[in-house]
Write a protein that holds these residues in place. Structure first.
Motif, mmCIF file in Angstrom:
data_model
loop_
_atom_site.group_PDB
_atom_site.id
_atom_site.type_symbol
_atom_site.label_atom_id
_atom_site.label_comp_id
_atom_site.label_asym_id
_atom_site.label_seq_id
_atom_site.Cartn_x
_atom_site.Cartn_y
_atom_site.Cartn_z
ATOM 1 N N ALA A 172 0.888 -1.163 -0.005
ATOM 2 C CA ALA A 172 -0.052 -0.160 0.234
ATOM 3 C C ALA A 172 0.829 1.133 0.050
ATOM 4 O O ALA A 172 2.077 1.305 0.095
ATOM 5 C CB ALA A 172 -1.006 0.190 1.029
ATOM 6 N N LEU A 173 0.269 2.444 0.031
ATOM 7 C CA LEU A 173 1.039 3.569 -0.272
ATOM 8 C C LEU A 173 0.734 4.449 1.171
ATOM 9 O O LEU A 173 -0.575 4.542 1.547
ATOM 10 C CB LEU A 173 0.618 4.482 -1.171
ATOM 11 C CG LEU A 173 0.976 3.947 -2.615
ATOM 12 C CD1 LEU A 173 0.311 4.765 -3.701
ATOM 13 C CD2 LEU A 173 2.461 4.272 -2.844
ATOM 14 N N ALA A 174 1.525 5.026 1.768
ATOM 15 C CA ALA A 174 1.199 6.141 2.809
ATOM 16 C C ALA A 174 1.581 7.604 2.156
ATOM 17 O O ALA A 174 2.970 7.731 1.839
ATOM 18 C CB ALA A 174 2.555 5.783 4.107
ATOM 19 N N LEU A 175 0.775 8.492 2.238
ATOM 20 C CA LEU A 175 0.623 9.608 1.660
ATOM 21 C C LEU A 175 0.437 10.828 2.721
ATOM 22 O O LEU A 175 -0.497 10.396 3.508
ATOM 23 C CB LEU A 175 -0.327 9.725 0.473
ATOM 24 C CG LEU A 175 -0.212 8.790 -0.676
ATOM 25 C CD1 LEU A 175 -1.568 8.967 -1.495
ATOM 26 C CD2 LEU A 175 0.980 8.687 -1.487
ATOM 27 N N PRO A 176 0.770 12.072 2.446
ATOM 28 C CA PRO A 176 0.268 13.060 3.243
ATOM 29 C C PRO A 176 -1.073 13.284 3.223
ATOM 30 O O PRO A 176 -1.539 13.098 1.902
ATOM 31 C CB PRO A 176 1.414 14.328 3.031
ATOM 32 C CG PRO A 176 2.543 13.529 2.090
ATOM 33 C CD PRO A 176 1.885 12.633 1.439
ATOM 34 N N LEU A 177 -1.560 13.851 4.077
ATOM 35 C CA LEU A 177 -3.111 14.092 4.113
ATOM 36 C C LEU A 177 -3.315 15.281 2.819
ATOM 37 O O LEU A 177 -4.238 15.302 2.227
ATOM 38 C CB LEU A 177 -3.515 14.856 5.283
ATOM 39 C CG LEU A 177 -4.045 13.820 6.356
ATOM 40 C CD1 LEU A 177 -4.411 14.600 7.603
ATOM 41 C CD2 LEU A 177 -5.328 13.069 6.099
ATOM 42 N N ASN A 178 -2.357 16.098 2.526
ATOM 43 C CA ASN A 178 -2.285 17.356 1.670
ATOM 44 C C ASN A 178 -1.941 16.801 0.275
ATOM 45 O O ASN A 178 -1.807 17.673 -0.677
ATOM 46 C CB ASN A 178 -1.828 18.436 2.248
ATOM 47 C CG ASN A 178 -0.402 18.260 2.494
ATOM 48 O OD1 ASN A 178 0.401 17.292 2.025
ATOM 49 N ND2 ASN A 178 0.487 19.393 2.818
ATOM 50 N N HIS A 179 -1.621 15.537 0.272
ATOM 51 C CA HIS A 179 -0.900 15.141 -1.129
ATOM 52 C C HIS A 179 -2.103 15.158 -2.258
ATOM 53 O O HIS A 179 -3.302 14.991 -1.946
ATOM 54 C CB HIS A 179 -0.437 13.815 -1.045
ATOM 55 C CG HIS A 179 0.432 13.200 -2.233
ATOM 56 N ND1 HIS A 179 -0.329 12.731 -3.437
ATOM 57 C CD2 HIS A 179 1.655 13.031 -2.418
ATOM 58 C CE1 HIS A 179 0.677 12.484 -4.104
ATOM 59 N NE2 HIS A 179 1.860 12.640 -3.703
#
Length: 324
Positions: A172-179
């Motif tokens: 899976a991917l971990a992305l910043p909330l504002n990505h």
């Protein structure tokens, strides 16, 4: 001061982690204490073993010489101790290794229930290459490893076998909330061509970066890697701060300031395996360890991944669990 084996292990651990503070945490001592020990070791040897580099500490020419000899000596000593145990009749402690994971405590508790006649010693590391080396040296009997594809993962050394428990395990991917892609659940690897990737936790290279780089280059771009020699908490903080993105396992807990999203198409997948020395563990014990792990894995998936709104809509992101 006379050098002892424990001093050589300190030097190797500092080299493997690229950081005195991370080596201290792995060894269970304070950073000032380890720094003082390292200075005494350097005084005994006659010169500095490490210097600061762009991504942490690096071995000096003297340090590289000492590390080469130290690793050989430690491997010989570990082999001596491991092989000597075969000639004793006393009940042996099961030497268990594991990749660092949120599941480890729950898994170990299950193991102590299903193998009450065994005592456990444990060693947890962020690198499957390091755990494989410890198995090869007969320091561990069995280890749970999460590894990438066969072309990039450390191979099983002679005398070590492998039993698969989960495969494939889509990442899976971990992305910043504002990505810009944070609201989407149809993200492909090609969509991430312009992103900065945060490197895995500090440790011996185990093929994950090479696997990701090859997958990206097959799509026509070279990934940008940044921020080396970090621990898990530091990686999470940088993702939340919008400094980059990272691959993660489907078992990962929610990260404050971040979102977990599926990576469509399974361009990269891992497998969870047990690597073990067959002379030190029976197949019946191995199967009990295997069963305890996949039971813990299912529970962790239910507590984390299955609560995400997109999980039921993306069956291609679900891992395949293999019974013993």
């Amino acid at each position: 001061m006379e050098l002892e084996l424990r001093h050589l292990r300190i030097v190797c651990r500092v080299s493997d982690t690229g950081s005195v503070s991370k080596a201290a945490a792995a060894l269970g001592v304070s950073q000032p204490s380890l720094t003082a020990q390292l200075h005494r070791i350097e005084e005994a040897i006659g010169g500095p073993l490490f210097e600061r580099g762009p991504y942490g500490v690096m071995a000096t020419p003297l340090g590289r010489h000492v590390l080469g000899r130290a690793r050989a000596m430690l491997a010989d000593m570990d082999d001596l101790l491991g092989s000597s145990r075969r000639y004793t009749d006393a009940p042996r402690t099961l030497r268990l290794g594991s990749l660092r994971t949120v599941m480890f405590g729950a898994w170990l508790a299950r193991l102590e229930d299903v193998l009450p006649e065994r005592e456990f010693s444990t060693q947890v590391d962020v690198s499957c290459a390091t755990l494989t080396d410890l198995l090869a040296a007969d320091v561990l009997d069995v280890a749970m490893i999460g590894r990438c594809d066969d072309d990039h993962a450390p191979p099983c050394p002679p005398g070590v076998r492998e039993q698969t428990m989960v495969h494939p395990e889509p990442v899976a991917l971990a992305l910043p909330l504002n990505h810009p892609l944070a609201s989407r659940t149809d993200i492909t690897l090609a969509d991430l061509a312009g992103d900065v990737w945060i490197c895995p936790p500090a440790g011996k290279e185990d093929g994950d970066l090479a696997s990701l780089r090859d997958a990206c280059e097959r799509l026509g771009f070279t990934p940008q890697f940044r921020y080396y020699n970090l621990d898990g908490t530091e990686i999470e903080q940088l993702i939340a701060a919008g400094r980059g993105i990272s691959l993660c396992a489907p078992t990962v807990r929610d990260i404050p300031g971040s979102v977990i999203r599926p990576l469509v198409g399974q361009p990269i997948s891992w497998r969870r395996v047990l690597r073990y020395r067959p002379e030190n563990i029976t197949q019946a014990e191995l199967d009990l360890i295997h069963r305890a792990f996949i039971d813990t894995y299912r529970t962790t998936i239910a507590e984390n991944a299955e609560l995400r709104p997109w999980w039921s809509e993306h069956p291609d992101s679900h891992p395949t669990i293999i019974a013993p």
